[in-house]
Design a protein around this motif. Structure first.
Motif, PDB file in Angstrom:
ATOM      1  N   ARG A 355      11.605   0.142  22.559  1.00  0.00           N
ATOM      2  CA  ARG A 355      10.840  -0.742  21.655  1.00  0.00           C
ATOM      3  C   ARG A 355      11.760  -1.817  21.070  1.00  0.00           C
ATOM      4  O   ARG A 355      11.444  -2.997  21.084  1.00  0.00           O
ATOM      5  CB  ARG A 355      10.210   0.100  20.547  1.00  0.00           C
ATOM      6  CG  ARG A 355       9.283  -0.675  19.644  1.00  0.00           C
ATOM      7  CD  ARG A 355       8.580   0.235  18.673  1.00  0.00           C
ATOM      8  NE  ARG A 355       9.355   0.522  17.490  1.00  0.00           N
ATOM      9  CZ  ARG A 355       9.297  -0.196  16.373  1.00  0.00           C
ATOM     10  NH1 ARG A 355       8.496  -1.234  16.299  1.00  0.00           N
ATOM     11  NH2 ARG A 355      10.043   0.126  15.336  1.00  0.00           N
ATOM     12  N   VAL A 371       4.626   1.891  18.110  1.00  0.00           N
ATOM     13  CA  VAL A 371       4.352   3.085  18.903  1.00  0.00           C
ATOM     14  C   VAL A 371       2.901   3.062  19.409  1.00  0.00           C
ATOM     15  O   VAL A 371       2.597   3.552  20.504  1.00  0.00           O
ATOM     16  CB  VAL A 371       4.693   4.355  18.078  1.00  0.00           C
ATOM     17  CG1 VAL A 371       3.709   4.615  16.979  1.00  0.00           C
ATOM     18  CG2 VAL A 371       4.832   5.564  18.962  1.00  0.00           C
ATOM     19  N   ALA A 411      -8.301   3.136  15.334  1.00  0.00           N
ATOM     20  CA  ALA A 411      -8.802   3.213  13.953  1.00  0.00           C
ATOM     21  C   ALA A 411      -8.002   2.258  13.081  1.00  0.00           C
ATOM     22  O   ALA A 411      -6.771   2.248  13.124  1.00  0.00           O
ATOM     23  CB  ALA A 411      -8.671   4.636  13.440  1.00  0.00           C
ATOM     24  N   ARG A 446     -10.135  -6.508   9.226  1.00  0.00           N
ATOM     25  CA  ARG A 446      -9.727  -6.585   7.816  1.00  0.00           C
ATOM     26  C   ARG A 446     -10.345  -7.793   7.118  1.00  0.00           C
ATOM     27  O   ARG A 446     -10.636  -7.741   5.944  1.00  0.00           O
ATOM     28  CB  ARG A 446      -8.200  -6.627   7.709  1.00  0.00           C
ATOM     29  CG  ARG A 446      -7.593  -5.301   8.113  1.00  0.00           C
ATOM     30  CD  ARG A 446      -6.117  -5.186   7.802  1.00  0.00           C
ATOM     31  NE  ARG A 446      -5.667  -3.846   8.111  1.00  0.00           N
ATOM     32  CZ  ARG A 446      -4.800  -3.545   9.076  1.00  0.00           C
ATOM     33  NH1 ARG A 446      -4.257  -4.501   9.793  1.00  0.00           N
ATOM     34  NH2 ARG A 446      -4.469  -2.283   9.287  1.00  0.00           N
ATOM     35  N   ASN A 464      -3.674   6.164  14.314  1.00  0.00           N
ATOM     36  CA  ASN A 464      -2.254   6.253  13.963  1.00  0.00           C
ATOM     37  C   ASN A 464      -2.071   6.086  12.460  1.00  0.00           C
ATOM     38  O   ASN A 464      -2.156   4.976  11.936  1.00  0.00           O
ATOM     39  CB  ASN A 464      -1.461   5.174  14.709  1.00  0.00           C
ATOM     40  CG  ASN A 464       0.021   5.234  14.354  1.00  0.00           C
ATOM     41  OD1 ASN A 464       0.488   6.153  13.671  1.00  0.00           O
ATOM     42  ND2 ASN A 464       0.774   4.259  14.825  1.00  0.00           N
ATOM     43  N   LEU A 465      -1.840   7.181  11.782  1.00  0.00           N
ATOM     44  CA  LEU A 465      -1.615   7.123  10.330  1.00  0.00           C
ATOM     45  C   LEU A 465      -0.131   7.091  10.007  1.00  0.00           C
ATOM     46  O   LEU A 465       0.260   7.078   8.840  1.00  0.00           O
ATOM     47  CB  LEU A 465      -2.274   8.337   9.657  1.00  0.00           C
ATOM     48  CG  LEU A 465      -3.801   8.251   9.537  1.00  0.00           C
ATOM     49  CD1 LEU A 465      -4.373   9.570   9.043  1.00  0.00           C
ATOM     50  CD2 LEU A 465      -4.210   7.139   8.602  1.00  0.00           C
ATOM     51  N   ILE A 468       1.646   4.818   7.611  1.00  0.00           N
ATOM     52  CA  ILE A 468       1.422   5.084   6.183  1.00  0.00           C
ATOM     53  C   ILE A 468       2.197   6.329   5.750  1.00  0.00           C
ATOM     54  O   ILE A 468       2.823   6.350   4.693  1.00  0.00           O
ATOM     55  CB  ILE A 468      -0.096   5.247   5.893  1.00  0.00           C
ATOM     56  CG1 ILE A 468      -0.855   4.025   6.443  1.00  0.00           C
ATOM     57  CG2 ILE A 468      -0.365   5.429   4.395  1.00  0.00           C
ATOM     58  CD1 ILE A 468      -2.355   4.187   6.518  1.00  0.00           C
ATOM     59  N   GLY A 490       6.574   9.373  12.599  1.00  0.00           N
ATOM     60  CA  GLY A 490       7.757   9.783  13.351  1.00  0.00           C
ATOM     61  C   GLY A 490       8.933   9.931  12.392  1.00  0.00           C
ATOM     62  O   GLY A 490       9.120   9.088  11.521  1.00  0.00           O
TER      63      GLY A 490
HETATM   64  N1  CAO Z   1       5.590   6.710  12.821  1.00  0.00           N
HETATM   65  C1  CAO Z   1       6.536   5.973  12.221  1.00  0.00           C
HETATM   66  N2  CAO Z   1       6.412   4.659  12.047  1.00  0.00           N
HETATM   67  C2  CAO Z   1       5.273   4.081  12.474  1.00  0.00           C
HETATM   68  C3  CAO Z   1       4.255   4.794  13.108  1.00  0.00           C
HETATM   69  C4  CAO Z   1       4.463   6.172  13.287  1.00  0.00           C
HETATM   70  N3  CAO Z   1       3.542   6.918  13.854  1.00  0.00           N
HETATM   71  N4  CAO Z   1       3.274   3.957  13.426  1.00  0.00           N
HETATM   72  C5  CAO Z   1       3.627   2.759  13.024  1.00  0.00           C
HETATM   73  N5  CAO Z   1       4.833   2.833  12.449  1.00  0.00           N
HETATM   74  C6  CAO Z   1       5.614   1.765  11.872  1.00  0.00           C
HETATM   75  C7  CAO Z   1       5.638   0.535  12.757  1.00  0.00           C
HETATM   76  O1  CAO Z   1       6.665   0.624  13.722  1.00  0.00           O
HETATM   77  C8  CAO Z   1       5.893  -0.530  11.744  1.00  0.00           C
HETATM   78  O2  CAO Z   1       7.233  -0.456  11.362  1.00  0.00           O
HETATM   79  P1  CAO Z   1       8.204  -1.722  11.411  1.00  0.00           P
HETATM   80  O3  CAO Z   1       7.505  -2.752  10.576  1.00  0.00           O
HETATM   81  O4  CAO Z   1       9.461  -1.227  10.841  1.00  0.00           O
HETATM   82  O5  CAO Z   1       8.311  -2.077  12.844  1.00  0.00           O
HETATM   83  C9  CAO Z   1       5.089  -0.067  10.540  1.00  0.00           C
HETATM   84  O6  CAO Z   1       4.933   1.333  10.700  1.00  0.00           O
HETATM   85  C10 CAO Z   1       3.706  -0.672  10.407  1.00  0.00           C
HETATM   86  O7  CAO Z   1       3.017  -0.527  11.640  1.00  0.00           O
HETATM   87  P2  CAO Z   1       1.512  -1.060  11.779  1.00  0.00           P
HETATM   88  O8  CAO Z   1       0.610  -0.126  11.118  1.00  0.00           O
HETATM   89  O9  CAO Z   1       1.482  -2.467  11.299  1.00  0.00           O
HETATM   90  O10 CAO Z   1       1.272  -1.155  13.327  1.00  0.00           O
HETATM   91  P3  CAO Z   1       0.651  -0.128  14.364  1.00  0.00           P
HETATM   92  O11 CAO Z   1       0.615  -0.845  15.649  1.00  0.00           O
HETATM   93  O12 CAO Z   1       1.316   1.153  14.397  1.00  0.00           O
HETATM   94  O13 CAO Z   1      -0.822   0.155  13.872  1.00  0.00           O
HETATM   95  C11 CAO Z   1      -3.037  -0.178  13.177  1.00  0.00           C
HETATM   96  C12 CAO Z   1      -1.844  -0.757  13.916  1.00  0.00           C
HETATM   97  C13 CAO Z   1      -4.170  -1.154  13.283  1.00  0.00           C
HETATM   98  C14 CAO Z   1      -3.437   1.128  13.816  1.00  0.00           C
HETATM   99  C15 CAO Z   1      -2.638   0.088  11.719  1.00  0.00           C
HETATM  100  O14 CAO Z   1      -2.324  -1.113  11.095  1.00  0.00           O
HETATM  101  C16 CAO Z   1      -3.676   0.833  10.899  1.00  0.00           C
HETATM  102  O15 CAO Z   1      -4.649   0.279  10.412  1.00  0.00           O
HETATM  103  N6  CAO Z   1      -3.445   2.138  10.712  1.00  0.00           N
HETATM  104  C17 CAO Z   1      -4.332   2.981   9.935  1.00  0.00           C
HETATM  105  C18 CAO Z   1      -5.157   3.837  10.844  1.00  0.00           C
HETATM  106  C19 CAO Z   1      -6.159   4.676  10.082  1.00  0.00           C
HETATM  107  O16 CAO Z   1      -6.624   4.321   9.003  1.00  0.00           O
HETATM  108  N7  CAO Z   1      -6.515   5.789  10.599  1.00  0.00           N
HETATM  109  C20 CAO Z   1      -7.354   6.680   9.847  1.00  0.00           C
HETATM  110  C21 CAO Z   1      -8.389   7.196  10.674  1.00  0.00           C
HETATM  111  S1  CAO Z   1      -9.177   8.563   9.973  1.00  0.00           S
HETATM  112  O17 CAO Z   1      -9.535   8.145   8.488  1.00  0.00           O
END
Ligand code: CAO
Length: 543
Positions: A355, A371, A411, A446, A464-465, A468, A490
């Motif tokens: 990555r 990821v 999601a 959003r 992917n949570l 957060i 992770g």
């Molecule tokens: N473990 C550790 N770090 C992670 C990670 C993981 N599983 N997933 C993402 N990250 C990191 C990313 O690498 C990024 O770090 P850097 O800025 O240092 O590179 C940071 O977290 C933010 O990532 P992101 O969330 O902007 O990007 P993404 O591609 O992983 O996810 C999206 C995109 C749309 C899935 C996300 O923004 C989102 O909305 N997540 C919430 C999903 C959700 O609400 N699910 C609930 C469903 S059930 O209620």
């Protein structure tokens, strides 16, 4: 003479095959009457007419291809000419003998008024809340310009105009409900002034007030005021593409009686859904409901809430449509799908190196890999390897529907609640394209700009949570899909390898699946396959 042209059929659809021409020269044609049966790469549909009159020429034949915008037929507007003359004559009676001549000759003074109606918003969606009006009377609008911000039970959408012109009337207000097919506004598109009679009294075209909530108009309306004629053109054919092959009248029936047309088994030629099929299906649903004593189809009775105010202050707020639909959808999925969740961990130490190594390339591509980007690609390959994870269960027909396309939902956490946009045809796109598309969809979600098309057609979901936080969780399968991958944060952990503990970046994964279709052993094989792909990113990327 008026022409009927093949209307817009949907994004990126430029041509269609004509299966059947349903009219012939000499026929009397009504607005809404089916003219053609056509087939696009998405569906078979009947094309309704937007003009009426006696058909003079038909320019297409069965088996030919027709282009969007091509002239299909020409009609003689017999009735309309008569009506127009009659109306002008009636008006003329009220004016003096001198004005009489003027009134007759002024028939050529025509101003064009077009109506914009709330378009189809998707199967079984009949109305929407008007959140915001983006235009006002007097504004000059263009095609594609946002008119309204509306909220359906699926999403918040900006509705673009299909017409251009100056807004002369607006029939909806913020905070009210608007019905599909309801006239939203009227625009003046042009004013032709061809009469040049001496002493002519100019009368501005004025349109009679119509009811704000208007059902489908059968024909263009002509209204005569003084010496001017205003023509209201309904130039908004209500064509939408649907997966289930059925005529518009059959769809209308299904909508009216609250039946999801996509669930109706079509018993007509080529699986076409007929009126009788909709009625049979509705009867069957009714009978099934009666079997459980009138309880809901999943047999869950709503529990009465206690009076919380006995214990302290409370505040009640209406659920947003998205929240209420999410609650219904997840409640239904939880109650009807026998869920099992399988956990595993993937070592993403090497993936993280890849990555980072690709970060400059990603930057050049205008994006940033995470990821989730890799998981999108890996899961599309896994779905190919394990087709039962790219399927849906049809308990009614006792069949399994295997999908040959790979659309993956992601999601997205938004201020308005959980939204799951769908990245389409994942297997055909590279990791940078996928990431860009996912981020654009997440941004649209959003900003409440997501379209219904972006939310439909998913085969599998990733939640992917990890961005957060958290360790493991048990995601709920996004019915009618059969599996969902939950991704947690992770983190570095000591891993015992070659006689010692070494720090490795480990990613917790949770696979929830529908046990009606997927057995535990299959689920482990599927999840292990994903873990191995994640742990061998070089091998995966070479493939
Ligand atoms: N473990 C550790 N770090 C992670 C990670 C993981 N599983 N997933 C993402 N990250 C990191 C990313 O690498 C990024 O770090 P850097 O800025 O240092 O590179 C940071 O977290 C933010 O990532 P992101 O969330 O902007 O990007 P993404 O591609 O992983 O996810 C999206 C995109 C749309 C899935 C996300 O923004 C989102 O909305 N997540 C919430 C999903 C959700 O609400 N699910 C609930 C469903 S059930 O209620």
């Amino acid at each position: 003479m008026k022409e009927f042209i093949l209307p817009e059929l949907g994004e990126n659809i430029e041509t269609a095959s004509i299966l059947k021409v349903l009219v012939a020269p000499g026929d009397m044609l009504e607005v809404e009457q089916a003219v053609l049966e056509i087939e696009t790469d998405k569906a078979t549909i009947e094309v309704p007419s937007t003009v009426s009159g006696k058909i003079k020429d038909v320019f297409v034949k069965d088996g030919e291809k027709a282009k969007v915008g091509q002239v299909i037929l020409r009609v003689e507007e017999i009735e309309k000419q008569e009506q127009s003359t009659k109306a002008v004559q009636t008006e003329a009676k009220t004016v003096s003998a001198k004005d009489d001549k003027v009134a007759t000759e002024n028939q050529s003074h025509t101003s064009t008024i077009a109506e914009f109606k709330l378009p189809e918003l998707g199967e079984n969606i009949e109305s929407a809340n008007v959140l915001k009006l983006l235009v006002a009377v007097g504004d000059v609008i263009q095609k594609e310009q946002g008119i309204l911000e509306i909220e359906t039970d699926k999403a918040t959408i900006e509705v673009p105009s299909t017409i251009s012109g100056k807004i002369v009337e607006l029939f909806v207000k913020e905070g009210t409900k608007a019905k599909v097919g309801q006239v939203v506004l009227r625009v003046e598109t042009s004013v032709q002034q061809t009469a040049s009679i001496k002493g002519e009294k100019k009368v501005e075209p004025k349109i009679e007030q119509t009811e704000p909530v208007q059902e489908k108009k059968e024909e263009p309306i002509e209204i005569v005021r003084g010496s001017a004629t205003a023509v209201i053109i309904d130039n908004q054919p209500s064509i939408t593409l649907h997966a289930a092959p059925a005529a518009p009248s059959v769809r209308r029936l299904a909508r009216e009686i609250g039946v999801d047309i996509n669930q109706v088994p079509g018993k007509g030629p080529g699986g076409r859904i007929r009126m009788a099929d909709v009625k049979d299906y509705s009867k069957m649903l009714h009978e099934n409901r009666n079997l459980d004593g009138g309880a809901s189809s999943i047999g869950v009775r709503q529990q009465q809430l206690p009076d919380f105010s006995k214990f302290g202050e409370v505040e009640r707020k209406a659920m947003s449509m998205i929240r209420s639909k999410t609650a219904d959808h997840l409640g239904y999925a939880w109650a009807t799908i026998p869920h099992v969740t399988q956990f595993d961990k993937a070592d993403i130490t090497d993936l993280e190196k890849v990555r980072k190594g690709l970060s400059s390339v990603a930057e050049k591509e205008g994006t940033k890999l995470t990821v989730t980007s890799f998981l999108l690609k890996i899961i599309s390959a896994a779905l190919k390897e394990f087709p039962q994870f790219n399927a849906s269960v049809d308990m009614e027909k006792k069949e399994i529907v295997y999908k040959k396309f790979m659309n993956i939902g992601v999601a997205v956490d938004t201020e308005n609640g959980l939204i799951v946009p769908v990245v389409k045809n994942v297997e055909q796109k590279n990791i940078f394209q996928l990431t860009k598309e996912m981020n654009e969809l997440a941004e649209k979600a959003r900003k409440r700009k997501i379209g219904l098309d972006d939310l439909q057609g998913g085969c599998f979901t990733i939640s992917n949570l990890g961005g957060i936080g958290g360790t493991y969780f048990t995601p709920i399968v996004n019915s009618p899909e059969v599996a969902i991958l939950g991704v947690s944060r992770g983190a570095f952990e000591p891993v015992y390898k070659d006689g010692q503990f070494i720090p490795r970046l480990m990613l917790p994964l949770s696979l929830s699946y529908d046990h009606r279709l997927i057995d535990g052993a299959d689920a482990i094989r599927f999840l292990r396959w994903i873990v191995e792909a994640v742990e061998n990113p070089y091998q995966f990327l070479i493939q």
